[in-house]
Design an enzyme around this catalytic site. Structure first.
Site, PDB file in Angstrom:
ATOM      1  N   HIS A 112      40.119 -62.094  -2.609  1.00 25.08           N
ATOM      2  CA  HIS A 112      39.283 -61.752  -1.456  1.00 25.08           C
ATOM      3  C   HIS A 112      40.132 -61.114  -0.380  1.00 25.08           C
ATOM      4  O   HIS A 112      41.196 -61.616  -0.058  1.00 25.08           O
ATOM      5  CB  HIS A 112      38.618 -63.011  -0.887  1.00 25.08           C
ATOM      6  CG  HIS A 112      37.860 -63.779  -1.920  1.00 25.08           C
ATOM      7  ND1 HIS A 112      38.489 -64.574  -2.852  1.00 25.08           N
ATOM      8  CD2 HIS A 112      36.533 -63.833  -2.193  1.00 25.08           C
ATOM      9  CE1 HIS A 112      37.569 -65.092  -3.661  1.00 25.08           C
ATOM     10  NE2 HIS A 112      36.381 -64.661  -3.284  1.00 25.08           N
TER      11      HIS A 112
ATOM     12  N   GLU B  83      42.167 -67.264   1.476  1.00 28.67           N
ATOM     13  CA  GLU B  83      41.178 -66.409   0.811  1.00 28.67           C
ATOM     14  C   GLU B  83      39.781 -66.598   1.409  1.00 28.67           C
ATOM     15  O   GLU B  83      38.777 -66.237   0.800  1.00 28.67           O
ATOM     16  CB  GLU B  83      41.164 -66.704  -0.694  1.00 28.67           C
ATOM     17  CG  GLU B  83      42.489 -66.407  -1.386  1.00 28.67           C
ATOM     18  CD  GLU B  83      42.471 -65.184  -2.297  1.00 28.67           C
ATOM     19  OE1 GLU B  83      41.393 -64.616  -2.525  1.00 28.67           O
ATOM     20  OE2 GLU B  83      43.549 -64.799  -2.773  1.00 28.67           O
TER      21      GLU B  83
ATOM     22  N   LYS C 184      36.938 -61.234 -10.579  1.00 28.58           N
ATOM     23  CA  LYS C 184      36.063 -61.121  -9.405  1.00 28.58           C
ATOM     24  C   LYS C 184      36.854 -60.679  -8.175  1.00 28.58           C
ATOM     25  O   LYS C 184      37.910 -61.234  -7.889  1.00 28.58           O
ATOM     26  CB  LYS C 184      35.395 -62.474  -9.106  1.00 28.58           C
ATOM     27  CG  LYS C 184      34.592 -62.482  -7.801  1.00 28.58           C
ATOM     28  CD  LYS C 184      34.315 -63.904  -7.282  1.00 28.58           C
ATOM     29  CE  LYS C 184      33.767 -63.813  -5.861  1.00 28.58           C
ATOM     30  NZ  LYS C 184      33.745 -65.105  -5.160  1.00 28.58           N
TER      31      LYS C 184
END
Length: 255
Positions: free
Chosen positions: A145, A88, A172
């Site tokens: 991510h 990530e 997130k």
């Protein structure tokens, strides 16, 4: 909508000017502490300790020693503890069991206010880890991510909703734009998630220079927090915290 805010110490996330988070990517105990002292004097609402940068992160005892000092130095500034895995975008390899036990140890210490949990670590592990963190009265930032591309809008929303469904206090996502349309995709996904699905604050960003507008316009589209760099950026496109704060204030006043 008070439902959409989250209080961490004296910080309320999800209302007003988005929070500025400075990532600490110090490599040694000394560097981590001296950066913490320096960042305390910057416009910083919370600090993220990126423990994957710490050269002794595999020694949980050492992590605890640094954590204790960081906590003391920060005073009442909230702390987000993050071990970012290599897949990530982090800098250190840790097998999944070590990853889980490190995060559980940090939660048990009660010295971090928020702990980052990578949502695609495996549903069973993540469910267990989130429960353990919540059991220590600590909040969870679930994260994902993509350093290669920007997924489709529906996919971004799906990932954020999955985080919410799994009990994350703050979902997130950070994605890489290949072109300007990708930046608009991320902003559109943020707006739709915040308006139609989210019952808690969310954090989103489009990375690199091209995506920097997403770090500045977050209040407009519904992202509650933005990462600004102190001495060193932890991701491509981060803007220095003091400049960032100025723009966030300008946008807030215009709204």
């Amino acid at each position: 909508m008070a439902m959409n805010t989250l209080k961490v110490r004296n910080l309320v996330l999800g209302e007003g000017i988005p929070a500025v988070c400075i990532p600490n990517v110090g490599k040694t105990r000394e560097e981590i502490i001296s950066l913490t002292k320096k960042y305390k004097n910057m416009p910083m609402d919370l600090m993220e300790w990126r423990a994957d940068w710490f050269d002794e992160v595999e020694n949980t005892e050492k992590v605890m020693e640094v954590l204790k000092e960081v906590r003391k130095t920060l005073g009442d500034t909230p702390l987000l503890f993050t071990f970012r895995t290599k897949k990530e975008g982090g800098v250190c390899e840790l097998d999944v069991n070590a990853y889980v036990s490190l995060n559980k140890a940090v939660a048990a210490s009660k010295m971090a206010d928020l702990i980052d949990v990578e949502i695609f670590t495996g549903d069973e592990l993540v469910t267990d880890l989130i429960a353990a963190i919540h059991g220590c009265n600590t909040k969870v930032v679930a994260s994902n991510h993509d350093f290669d591309k920007t997924p489709a809008k529906a996919d971004i929303i799906y990932r954020l909703r999955k985080m919410q469904d799994m009990g994350a206090d703050i979902p997130k996502i950070a994605v890489m734009p290949r072109n300007k349309k990708d930046v608009l995709t991320l902003l559109a996904a943020t707006e739709e998630m915040a308006s139609d699905y989210a019952d808690r604050p969310i954090i989103t960003m489009s990375m690199a220079g091209m995506g920097s507008i997403s770090r500045l316009a977050c209040e407009v589209f519904g992202s509650c927090l933005t990462f600004g760099s102190g001495d060193q950026a932890s991701a491509p496109g981060q803007i220095p915290a003091d400049e960032l704060y100025g723009v966030l204030k300008t946008v807030h006043q215009a709204l």
